[in-house]
Every structure is written in C-alpha cells, then in structure tokens.
Enzyme design. Structure first.
Site, PDB file in Angstrom:
ATOM      1  N   ASN A 143       7.950  -4.295  12.710  1.00  0.00           N
ATOM      2  CA  ASN A 143       8.640  -5.408  13.092  1.00  0.00           C
ATOM      3  C   ASN A 143       8.273  -6.495  12.128  1.00  0.00           C
ATOM      4  OD1 ASN A 143       9.018  -7.972  14.345  1.00  0.00           O
ATOM      5  ND2 ASN A 143       8.410  -7.315  16.300  1.00  0.00           N
ATOM      6  N   SER A 200      -1.117   5.537 -12.587  1.00  0.00           N
ATOM      7  CA  SER A 200       0.315   5.971 -12.555  1.00  0.00           C
ATOM      8  C   SER A 200       0.128   7.469 -11.860  1.00  0.00           C
ATOM      9  CB  SER A 200       0.995   6.147 -13.966  1.00  0.00           C
ATOM     10  OG  SER A 200      -0.107   6.548 -14.881  1.00  0.00           O
TER      11      SER A 200
HETATM   12 CA   LIG Z   1       4.667  -6.976  11.021  1.00  0.00          CA
END
Ligand SMILES: [Ca+2]
Ligand SMILES: *[C@@H]1O[C@H](CO)[C@@H](O)[C@H](O)[C@H]1NC(C)=O
Ligand SMILES: *[C@@H]1O[C@H](CO)[C@@H](O)[C@H](O)[C@H]1NC(C)=O
Ligand SMILES: *[C@@H]1O[C@H](CO)[C@@H](O)[C@H](O)[C@H]1NC(C)=O
Ligand SMILES: *[C@@H]1O[C@H](CO)[C@@H](O)[C@H](O)[C@H]1NC(C)=O
Ligand SMILES: *[C@@H]1O[C@H](CO)[C@@H](O)[C@H](O)[C@H]1NC(C)=O
Ligand SMILES: *[C@@H]1O[C@H](CO)[C@@H](O)[C@H](O)[C@H]1NC(C)=O
Ligand SMILES: [Ca+2]
Ligand SMILES: [Ca+2]
Length: 575
Positions: A202, A257
């Site tokens: 969300n 990396s």
């Molecule tokens: Ca969130």
C-alpha cells in the site's frame, strides 16, 4: 567501479552522465578515460558489424543506433554519430584502427606517453605511433571542417539532460524513486523498487510496509507478508496464530556490486548477437544499474525464466532470503538489497542510511555486511590509496554503530571479509573476451591493460598483468579481513550480535576447483570480475552451510505453521 559503471552507461545506453558524476570530468582518468574507452569499444563493435553484414562502417553505426530503445538512448546514439561519425568513419575507411580513429576525433588523448590499445597493438615505434595519431587528428578535423565537440557539456544537450537527471537520481541516494508514502518501499519494480526491497502493498500508507511488527492484521495486511484475516474457527487473526510465536528476522544485505549481482549480458558485447529484441529490456537493465538483486545470492526471489536471453536459464536461483522464508513463511517480502556498485567501507557509512527499519515497531533483522573488495580496488594506482586498516576499522565501526541505533533488538549482523581475487587473472588472462569473439583478438589481459591505461578499471590491482600488484592487493585485502574479524571480536552492540565470516566466494571457488571445474565458469564474462548467476546460487548455498556449521544460533527456529500458511495463502501475494 563508479567510473566503470559510467563506462557501461556510455557504451550501452550511450546515455552518458555529466560530470558531477565524475565524467568526463577527468578526476584520475587519463588518456581520455571513459569517453575514449566508450569510443574504442563502440567503434570496434561497429567495425565488427560492418564485417558481419558486409556493409560500410557508416551503415553499421546506423545499425548500432537502431538496436537501442527508441527513447533517449537511440537519440543520443544518433547525436554522437552525427558529431563524431565523420572523422571516425573517414579514418576507418582509410584503414585506420578504432583506437587511432578515437584519438583522431579527440575522445582519446595523450596524458601519458602510453597509447591505449584494445583491438590492435600499437606500432612498435613510439615516434611512428605518435605521427600516426597526429595525422589522424588533422585528417579528422579536415573532414569535418571544424574541431570536435568537447564532451564536457554532454548533459546540456536537451535529450541527454533527461537521461542524466535519471542517472543522478538513483546513483546518489539508493532509495526507491517511486515511493509516494515515503516509507522506503515501492510498488514499482525497478529504480530501487520491489526487485530490491519487498514490494509495498500500500503505497498510500506509510504505516504499511514489509517487516512491520504485527500481531493483528484482521482486515488489512499491514506488513505485506500476505498473511491477514481472522480464523473463524478460533476468532483470532492468522497473524497472531501463525506468525507471532516464531522469531521473525528479515534479510538485508549491505554490499557492493557482488551483493547486488552485477551482470552485463555477454550478448551486449558480441556483435554477432546484436538484434532489436536483445535490447528490449534495456531500459529496465539501466534502471537497475546493471544489477539483478532479484536473482542474487542474498535477496534473490525470482527465477530467470523471464530474462532467458540474458542468462543461462538452466541456472537455479537460491538465496539467503529464500532460506529464511523456507524456515518461516511469515518473513515473506521482508528483504532489502542495499548493494551499490563500487561501494567500499567509506561509502557504506552513508549507504546504510537508506536502510528502512524502525527500532520499536519493526521485526528484527539479519544484516549481511559484505564489502568484498572495493576498499582495495577503488583507488588507483598507489598502495597508499587503498583503505588502511585503521580507516577500515573506523568506517566499519561507524556503520555498525549506526545500525545499533535502528535495528530492533534480537537482530544479528554477519560481517563478511574480503575476497582474494587473484583467481580472476589466473583463470582468465589468456582467454578471449566477448568483444574479441569475432576475430579472436581481445584477451582479458588486453582488456585489463586497456582499462588500466585509461584508469577506468573496476579493480586496478587484481585486473592487472603485473603479479606484484595482484599480490599487494591480496595482501591488503587479507589485512582488512583480519581487521574486521578483530573489530567484531572486541566491540559489542546493544541491539544485535555481530559475527565474522570469511567470504563464501573463496570457498565456492575452492569447492568448484576440487570438483574439476574451471574458475572462469563462475565469472561474469563481460566484466571479467563478478560472480555469475551460477556462482551466486553456489554462494548462497555455501554461506548458508557456513552459518549452520559455525553459528547455528543465528538461524531462527522453524515456524510450525508454514504448511497452514502455504495452504491458506498460497504465494502470499507474490513479489
Ligand atoms: Ca506503504
Ligand atoms: C554538469 O557538470 C557541470 C560542471 O561539472 C555542472 O555545472 C552541471 O550542473 C552539471 N549538469 C547536470 C545536469 O548535473
Ligand atoms: C560485399 O559487398 C561488396 C559490394 O557491396 C561485394 O562486391 C562483395 O562481393 C560482398 N562480399 C561478400 C562476401 O558478400
Ligand atoms: C518462474 O516463475 C514464473 C512466474 O513466477 C513461474 O510461472 C514459472 O513456473 C517459474 N519457472 C520455473 C522453472 O521455476
Ligand atoms: C548452462 O548451464 C549449465 C549448467 O549450469 C551448463 O551445463 C550449460 O552448458 C550452460 N549453457 C550455456 C549455453 O552456457
Ligand atoms: C610491477 O609493478 C611494480 C610496482 O609498480 C614494479 O616495480 C615492477 O617493475 C612491475 N613489474 C613489471 C614486470 O612490470
Ligand atoms: C605472489 O604470490 C604468490 C603466492 O603467494 C607467490 O608464489 C609469488 O611468488 C608472488 N609473486 C610476486 C611477484 O610477488
Ligand atoms: Ca512506499
Ligand atoms: Ca500480515
């Protein structure tokens, strides 16, 4: 390593960054640095295309640009060909080498007496060589009618400006670019999004993100692990029944990396493999900084079926995060890959600030701190410029002290020592690099010498034909590993226990050799430096075994409800 990355940007996207990113602002590079390397490699590939398709070099440059994605990269490619093409094409058509052509248009320069060569050896006589270069410069200018653009201002070209600002955005702060609620987690995949850190389920609520401690989740999945709702047979939430009773530890890598899993598809350096579909995921690759954290040893969580043409797709993906999830499915999506290309102990002191964790309201973490070599690689060309043991101690201690202020109690930190990368040279030096596949001309030694001549190598000391340098680099790496081991033994922390581990890469190589394998089979072919996908899989397995053997207490207990979670929630929302 940063410079090397820019070299890639300039070669593959030709999306060249400005200057505040050290290019082509030549701090340290000589003889033209990155622009020279990019010019020689691209012109060499152009020449190979001309050979393959029996066409003029001018046509093959046009072909090269057409392979790139429509937006910025292709435009930029055309602009560069317009600007530098006339001289380069003229010289190549008059039997000059890519190297001499690049000196001709001013992209390669003479700051040392050396002339830098990749595809072709220079003339044996220094004076013949410099006459040849001087004449090339005169002819290139004559054919264009004016001198060539000074690439210093490349970001001022309008189409380039956009690409530059994109590079600046992610190259500097390592946070997701698409993160509306500002919780450091993103619903998008690239640009440090969900390939790097568990997806934000969300993005309009900063109190909902992976790793949040939750004993409720009756309606809303506040920690994005896919477990929520009420068990009607008991009236309790599934989080409290199935997740709250087993120690939850998320997985984080603070690395370089190697941790981020750097990979340039070898086809990108092989003219005979070029085609339009090959480059169709090019923007994604750029936006991931040429890293593949979703397939990495630390935080891999996808398979490479989706990216078949960029990997050997028979190679499995395994990771420390997936092992942690096997033990406790409640940790789903609780991973963060803070691997940054080129990171050393000094940079890590600021990279660690991009870690998302709240000491009070989030679950504990298992943090892998793995800086495998940049402290001895970054600094050319003087042993004095490698990180000293004292600085290394203080840098790493600063990072650990910072972690102590944000890690929830009951966390662990696995501090990993440096590698001994002498195996790279030993196993690669006389092999042919993908750039030399067509004409069998570019060996790794050639490439190393070329990058060192321009001072843009990702690791001067180890990628070096001089054994004294390779030995010195290893010596310092060993000193630093010892320093880290000492640090971990003499410091204590409030919220986590720290453990020292030797780099699992070294063990992987030994085991592979013992089985009769060749070391080059474990190395990324284009950069000749990083562990490949196959090695990443091995690294996670070996590291897990090392943990189990040396410090089994690090591994949390198995969640007895895994099977129920699996049955009820399936893939838990995926990734
Ligand atoms: Ca969130
Ligand atoms: C490019 O570099 C110059 C000088 O180094 C700087 O003034 C300019 O702002 C940079 N451009 C961008 C887009 O950052
Ligand atoms: C290449 O092209 C030229 C002219 O376009 C032609 O004369 C020559 O036969 C071609 N060579 C091959 C090997 O196709
Ligand atoms: C790879 O992942 C995809 C999507 O998650 C899945 O459908 C596929 O079965 C996987 N392939 C293998 C070989 O595991
Ligand atoms: C892919 O990897 C497998 C085993 O890891 C190996 O046997 C095979 O030759 C590889 N294929 C290619 C095209 O490299
Ligand atoms: C290797 O490098 C060392 C240190 O710079 C130098 O003294 C030595 O002469 C070099 N050896 C060769 C063979 O170039
Ligand atoms: C480098 O180290 C290896 C192994 O430690 C040793 O055998 C070799 O003699 C050393 N070479 C140089 C030039 O110091
Ligand atoms: Ca967010
Ligand atoms: Ca949940």
């Amino acid at each position: 390593m940063k410079k090397f990355l820019l070299l890639l940007f300039s070669i593959f996207a030709v999306s060249v960054a400005n200057c505040s990113l050290r290019w082509p602002h030549r701090d340290g590079d000589v003889n033209g640095g990155i622009p020279c390397a990019a010019c020689v490699i691209l012109t060499g590939l152009g020449e190979q295309l001309a050979q393959l398709y029996n066409e003029t070099i001018s046509d093959s440059f046009a072909r090269l640009c057409k392979f790139l994605p429509d937006e910025g990269p292709q435009e930029l490619c055309k602009i560069l060909v317009q600007e530098f093409g006339p001289g380069i094409i003229y010289l190549i058509e008059n039997d000059e080498t890519p190297e001499v052509a690049c000196y001709g248009v001013g992209l390669c320069t003479h700051e040392t007496t050396e002339t830098c060569f990749l595809f072709n050896a220079p003339s044996p006589s220094l004076s013949v060589q410099s006459l040849r270069v001087e004449s090339a410069i005169k002819r290139a200018v004559a054919v264009k009618g004016r001198s060539y653009y000074d690439l210093k201002d490349i970001c001022d070209i309008p189409v380039v400006k956009k690409i530059c600002s994109l590079i600046f955005r992610f190259a500097d702060d390592h946070l997701p670019v698409d993160d509306i609620d500002g919780d450091f987690f993103s619903p998008m995949s690239t640009l440090r999004g969900s390939y790097w850190r568990g997806k934000d389920c969300n993005d309009a609520d900063k109190n909902i993100y992976p790793g949040r401690k939750s004993s409720n989740d009756a309606v809303v999945d506040t920690n994005c692990n896919g477990v929520f709702g009420i068990d009607t047979s008991t009236g309790n939430t599934y989080e409290s029944e199935w997740c709250s009773k087993t120690l939850h530890r998320g997985t984080v890598i603070l690395g370089d990396s190697v941790g981020a899993h750097f990979h340039i598809p070898p086809e990108f350096a092989t003219a005979s493999e070029f085609n339009v579909p090959l480059f169709d995921k090019f923007t994604m690759i750029l936006e991931n900084e040429f890293d593949w954290p979703m397939l990495s040893a630390a935080t891999g969580h996808m398979n490479n079926t989706m990216w078949k043409k960029y990997f050997n797709d028979t190679t499995p993906v395994s990771s420390i995060y997936l092992k942690m999830k096997e033990i406790n499915r409640c940790v789903h999506r609780d991973f963060q890959n803070l691997g940054v290309n080129g990171a050393d102990s000094k940079e890590m002191m600021s990279i660690v600030k991009s870690l998302a964790r709240h000491i009070d309201i989030d679950y504990p973490l298992m943090v892998i701190l793995a800086l495998l070599g940049n402290d001895v690689c970054n600094h050319h060309p003087d042993i004095e410029h490698m990180t000293t043991p004292e600085d290394y101690y203080n840098n790493q201690l600063t990072t650990l002290r910072y972690l102590d202020t944000i890690l929830p109690p009951d966390s662990v930190v696995l501090a990993v020592g440096l590698v001994d990368a002498r195996v790279l040279y030993d196993s690669l030096h006389d092999r042919i690099h993908p750039l030399g596949a067509l004409n069998k001309d570019v060996t790794y030694t050639r490439l190393y010498d070329f990058l060192n001549c321009l001072q843009v190598s990702p690791c001067f000391g180890w990628m070096n034909s001089n054994e004294t340098w390779r030995n010195r680099t290893t010596e310092r790496a060993k000193e630093l590993s010892k320093t880290l081991k000492r640090l971990v033994s003499e410091q204590t922390f409030e919220n986590f226990k720290a453990y020292y581990f030797d780099a699992p890469v070294n063990v992987v190589i030994q085991q592979w050799k013992a089985k009769g394998g060749k070391v080059w089979q474990l190395i990324e072919p284009v950069d000749g430096f990083h562990p490949n996908q196959y090695a990443n899989d091995q690294i996670s397995r070996v590291f897990w075994d090392m943990i189990q053997e040396k410090h089994p207490e690090i591994i949390p207990p198995t969640n007895p409800y895994n099977e129920q979670i699996n049955k009820r929630f399936g893939d838990q929302g995926g990734y």
